[in-house]
Write an enzyme that holds these catalytic residues in place. Structure first.
Site, short mmCIF file in Angstrom:
data_model
loop_
_atom_site.label_atom_id
_atom_site.label_comp_id
_atom_site.label_asym_id
_atom_site.label_seq_id
_atom_site.Cartn_x
_atom_site.Cartn_y
_atom_site.Cartn_z
CG ASP A 9 -0.28 -0.03 2.67
OD1 ASP A 9 -0.71 0.60 3.48
OD2 ASP A 9 1.01 -0.55 2.81
CG ASP B 69 4.26 -0.15 1.93
OD1 ASP B 69 3.93 0.83 2.66
OD2 ASP B 69 3.39 -0.98 1.80
CG HIS C 102 6.86 -1.01 10.48
ND1 HIS C 102 6.96 -1.48 11.69
CD2 HIS C 102 6.45 0.39 10.59
CE1 HIS C 102 6.74 -0.34 12.67
NE2 HIS C 102 6.64 0.79 12.03
#
Ligand code: RIB
Ligand code: CA
Length: 311
Positions: free
Chosen positions: A11, A16, A239
């Protein structure tokens, strides 16, 4: 390490974008496709961000647009951290990359059902809407996938509420579908991803590397870092890239096979991953939960990825 086929579900937001850079550059990964869902921002923005990153770095992996919203809820994006565009910071030139016409969920089903069993891994670093929809379209993919690696959840505190992590909180019903699908699911929650901290020193070092990827990394991470400091009161954690590093080298984490359920109704705990560490529920384990992460081994992998684009 054997080279294996990966579908990266994103996303695109800041972390990302770095996950895409790493997955596309890694010799251990055959990046079959990038599938995009709504999450950090609405789908038109997350799709545009994904295409821009691929265009900027000449990544020729096909990009498939997916779900525009969570299965049963309205999307609540994250503009404070990722900005109105979803990837504030970098300035991109004209985008030469076009999205595929096929829907992401349909592509996932066709790719998994046509590949030999156990040869495709999904690395999902977004709300699990695309993956859940694919499972609903063809439940057999759960047993044919090698693994579903999920950036999401946590054994303890959340980051979007005291109880819940953003990707799971955004679409808890999809997470419940994935976690109960029978697939081999590996969960990298905040417990481990927050150990991959981009300090100012590391950001400065990586920003000085040669090449377009280092420049894009720098422009992205300087925004992300400032936003995390301002709104989350912490140094930014990488992350999503930490999950790609796991796909490259699974020995970077230690896991426990535990029962994990997702809270889909709680007023205060919506989106919580209820991880039964002690087995008190008596329910069968269903998720491999990462309980430790060797963050020192992450940074050389990231540096090597950025340098792959210096040409
Ligand atoms: O909680 C972190 C996750 O939420 C990451 O995937 C980040 O990109 C956001 O989607
Ligand atoms: Ca993400």
């Amino acid at each position: 390490m054997s080279r294996h086929s990966v579908i990266l579900d994103v996303d695109t937001g800041h972390d990302d974008a770095v996950a895409i850079m790493m997955a596309a550059a890694s010799p251990e990964i055959d990046l079959v496709a990038i599938t995009v869902t709504a999450g950090n921002q609405y789908l038109p923005k997350t799709l545009a961000n994904t295409l821009n990153v691929c265009s900027e770095l000449s990544i020729d992996t096909p990009v498939y647009p997916g779900m525009t919203a969570p299965l049963l809820r309205d999307l609540v994006p994250a503009p404070l951290i990722h900005g109105e565009s979803g990837l504030d910071g970098p300035i991109f030139g004209p985008c030469a990359k076009k999205a595929e016409k096929e829907h992401a969920a349909r592509f996932i089903v066709d790719a998994v059902m046509s590949a030999p069993p156990g040869t495709i891994t999904i690395v999902a670093v977004a709300p699990l809407t695309n993956v859940a929809m694919a499972i609903k379209l063809e439940p057999l993919i759960a047993l044919r996938l090698s693994e579903i690696v999920v950036m999401g959840g946590s054994m303890r505190a959340g980051n979007v509420t005291p109880s819940a992590e953003f990707n799971i909180h955004a679409d808890p019903e999809s997470a419940a579908i994935v976690f109960s699908s029978g697939a081999r699911v590996t969960m990298l929650g905040l417990d481990v991803t927050t150990r991959v901290v981009l300090t100012a020193e590391r950001l400065d070092f990586l920003s000085r590397l040669p090449g377009k990827a280092a420049s894009l990394f720098s422009a992205s991470m300087r925004h992300y870092s400032a936003a995390c400091q301002k709104y989350a009161g912490e140094c930014p954690a990488l992350h999503d890239p930490s999950c790609v590093a796991y796909a490259i080298d699974p020995s970077i984490v230690q896991k426990k096979f535990l029962n994990v359920r997702v809270e889909c109704a709680g007023a205060l705990t919506l989106g919580r991953t209820v991880v039964d560490e002690s087995g008190v529920s008596g329910l069968a384990p269903n998720v491999y939960v990462a309980v430790s992460y060797d963050a020192d081994r992450f940074w050389p992998l990231l540096e090597a990825s950025l340098l792959k684009y210096r040409g």
